[in-house]
Design a protein around this motif. Structure first.
Motif, mmCIF file in Angstrom:
data_model
loop_
_atom_site.group_PDB
_atom_site.id
_atom_site.type_symbol
_atom_site.label_atom_id
_atom_site.label_comp_id
_atom_site.label_asym_id
_atom_site.label_seq_id
_atom_site.Cartn_x
_atom_site.Cartn_y
_atom_site.Cartn_z
ATOM 1 N N LEU A 111 44.105 24.223 51.746
ATOM 2 C CA LEU A 111 43.431 24.831 50.594
ATOM 3 C C LEU A 111 43.934 24.258 49.280
ATOM 4 O O LEU A 111 43.139 23.923 48.395
ATOM 5 C CB LEU A 111 43.631 26.349 50.610
ATOM 6 N N LEU A 112 45.235 24.130 49.146
ATOM 7 C CA LEU A 112 45.796 23.597 47.905
ATOM 8 C C LEU A 112 45.401 22.138 47.690
ATOM 9 O O LEU A 112 45.050 21.739 46.573
ATOM 10 C CB LEU A 112 47.309 23.759 47.879
ATOM 11 N N ARG A 113 45.445 21.347 48.750
ATOM 12 C CA ARG A 113 45.005 19.948 48.616
ATOM 13 C C ARG A 113 43.553 19.881 48.183
ATOM 14 O O ARG A 113 43.181 19.078 47.320
ATOM 15 C CB ARG A 113 45.174 19.202 49.944
ATOM 16 N N SER A 114 42.706 20.711 48.788
ATOM 17 C CA SER A 114 41.286 20.730 48.443
ATOM 18 C C SER A 114 41.071 21.055 46.979
ATOM 19 O O SER A 114 40.269 20.408 46.292
ATOM 20 C CB SER A 114 40.534 21.753 49.305
ATOM 21 N N ILE A 115 41.791 22.037 46.494
ATOM 22 C CA ILE A 115 41.661 22.428 45.085
ATOM 23 C C ILE A 115 42.149 21.310 44.175
ATOM 24 O O ILE A 115 41.483 20.952 43.199
ATOM 25 C CB ILE A 115 42.438 23.728 44.816
ATOM 26 N N VAL A 116 43.279 20.724 44.496
ATOM 27 C CA VAL A 116 43.839 19.653 43.663
ATOM 28 C C VAL A 116 42.914 18.435 43.667
ATOM 29 O O VAL A 116 42.643 17.843 42.622
ATOM 30 C CB VAL A 116 45.263 19.282 44.123
ATOM 31 N N ILE A 117 42.404 18.052 44.822
ATOM 32 C CA ILE A 117 41.497 16.901 44.911
ATOM 33 C C ILE A 117 40.234 17.161 44.097
ATOM 34 O O ILE A 117 39.777 16.297 43.345
ATOM 35 C CB ILE A 117 41.163 16.577 46.381
ATOM 36 N N ILE A 120 36.282 28.988 43.409
ATOM 37 C CA ILE A 120 37.524 28.845 44.158
ATOM 38 C C ILE A 120 38.258 30.181 44.208
ATOM 39 O O ILE A 120 38.755 30.590 45.260
ATOM 40 C CB ILE A 120 38.410 27.743 43.548
ATOM 41 N N THR A 121 38.307 30.867 43.071
ATOM 42 C CA THR A 121 38.971 32.174 43.013
ATOM 43 C C THR A 121 38.294 33.144 43.964
ATOM 44 O O THR A 121 38.964 33.868 44.717
ATOM 45 C CB THR A 121 38.951 32.724 41.574
ATOM 46 N N ASP A 122 36.970 33.171 43.978
ATOM 47 C CA ASP A 122 36.230 34.055 44.889
ATOM 48 C C ASP A 122 36.558 33.738 46.345
ATOM 49 O O ASP A 122 36.731 34.641 47.165
ATOM 50 C CB ASP A 122 34.725 33.945 44.659
ATOM 51 N N GLN A 123 36.648 32.455 46.666
ATOM 52 C CA GLN A 123 36.980 32.057 48.035
ATOM 53 C C GLN A 123 38.388 32.513 48.416
ATOM 54 O O GLN A 123 38.614 32.991 49.536
ATOM 55 C CB GLN A 123 36.851 30.542 48.199
ATOM 56 N N LEU A 124 39.331 32.381 47.480
ATOM 57 C CA LEU A 124 40.697 32.820 47.754
ATOM 58 C C LEU A 124 40.787 34.336 47.885
ATOM 59 O O LEU A 124 41.545 34.851 48.704
ATOM 60 C CB LEU A 124 41.649 32.302 46.673
ATOM 61 N N VAL A 125 39.979 35.063 47.118
ATOM 62 C CA VAL A 125 39.916 36.530 47.253
ATOM 63 C C VAL A 125 39.363 36.876 48.634
ATOM 64 O O VAL A 125 39.902 37.730 49.347
ATOM 65 C CB VAL A 125 39.051 37.156 46.142
ATOM 66 N N ASP A 126 38.289 36.203 49.036
ATOM 67 C CA ASP A 126 37.681 36.453 50.356
ATOM 68 C C ASP A 126 38.669 36.199 51.488
ATOM 69 O O ASP A 126 38.651 36.890 52.504
ATOM 70 C CB ASP A 126 36.445 35.596 50.558
ATOM 71 N N LEU A 127 39.545 35.216 51.307
ATOM 72 C CA LEU A 127 40.566 34.916 52.316
ATOM 73 C C LEU A 127 41.771 35.838 52.229
ATOM 74 O O LEU A 127 42.628 35.827 53.105
ATOM 75 C CB LEU A 127 41.030 33.463 52.176
ATOM 76 N N GLY A 128 41.835 36.621 51.158
ATOM 77 C CA GLY A 128 42.926 37.576 51.013
ATOM 78 C C GLY A 128 44.114 37.039 50.257
ATOM 79 O O GLY A 128 45.153 37.694 50.187
ATOM 80 N N TYR A 129 44.010 35.836 49.683
ATOM 81 C CA TYR A 129 45.130 35.272 48.942
ATOM 82 C C TYR A 129 45.258 35.878 47.549
ATOM 83 O O TYR A 129 46.326 35.862 46.982
ATOM 84 C CB TYR A 129 44.992 33.754 48.816
#
Length: 69
Positions: free
Chosen positions: A36-42, A58-67
């Motif tokens: 996930l972090l690599r994807s965001i950085v790339i 990206i924030t919505d996706q991280l919320v959906d994953l529970g991060y």
């Protein structure tokens, strides 16, 4: 050889991640977080920065994953 650091997440989130990655190519929570972090950085590097909409997506996706809450 690469050096590593530790990132802490709540145990309940780690358990949810373990359930989420079951049956996938991710062998651990660390594998998923690195991906996930690599994807965001790339994405950030390729676009010379993120637009507000991309950041929110990206924030919505991280919320959906529970991060994020």
């Amino acid at each position: 050889m690469a050096e590593y650091t530790t990132v802490s997440i709540p145990k309940d989130l780690a358990e949810r991640v373990d359930e989420t990655i079951e049956g996938t190519s991710f062998s651990s929570t660390s594998d998923l977080v690195r991906f996930l972090l690599r994807s965001i950085v790339i994405q950030y590097e390729q676009s010379d920065g993120l637009t507000e909409a991309e950041f929110e997506e990206i924030t919505d996706q991280l919320v959906d994953l529970g991060y994020l809450e």
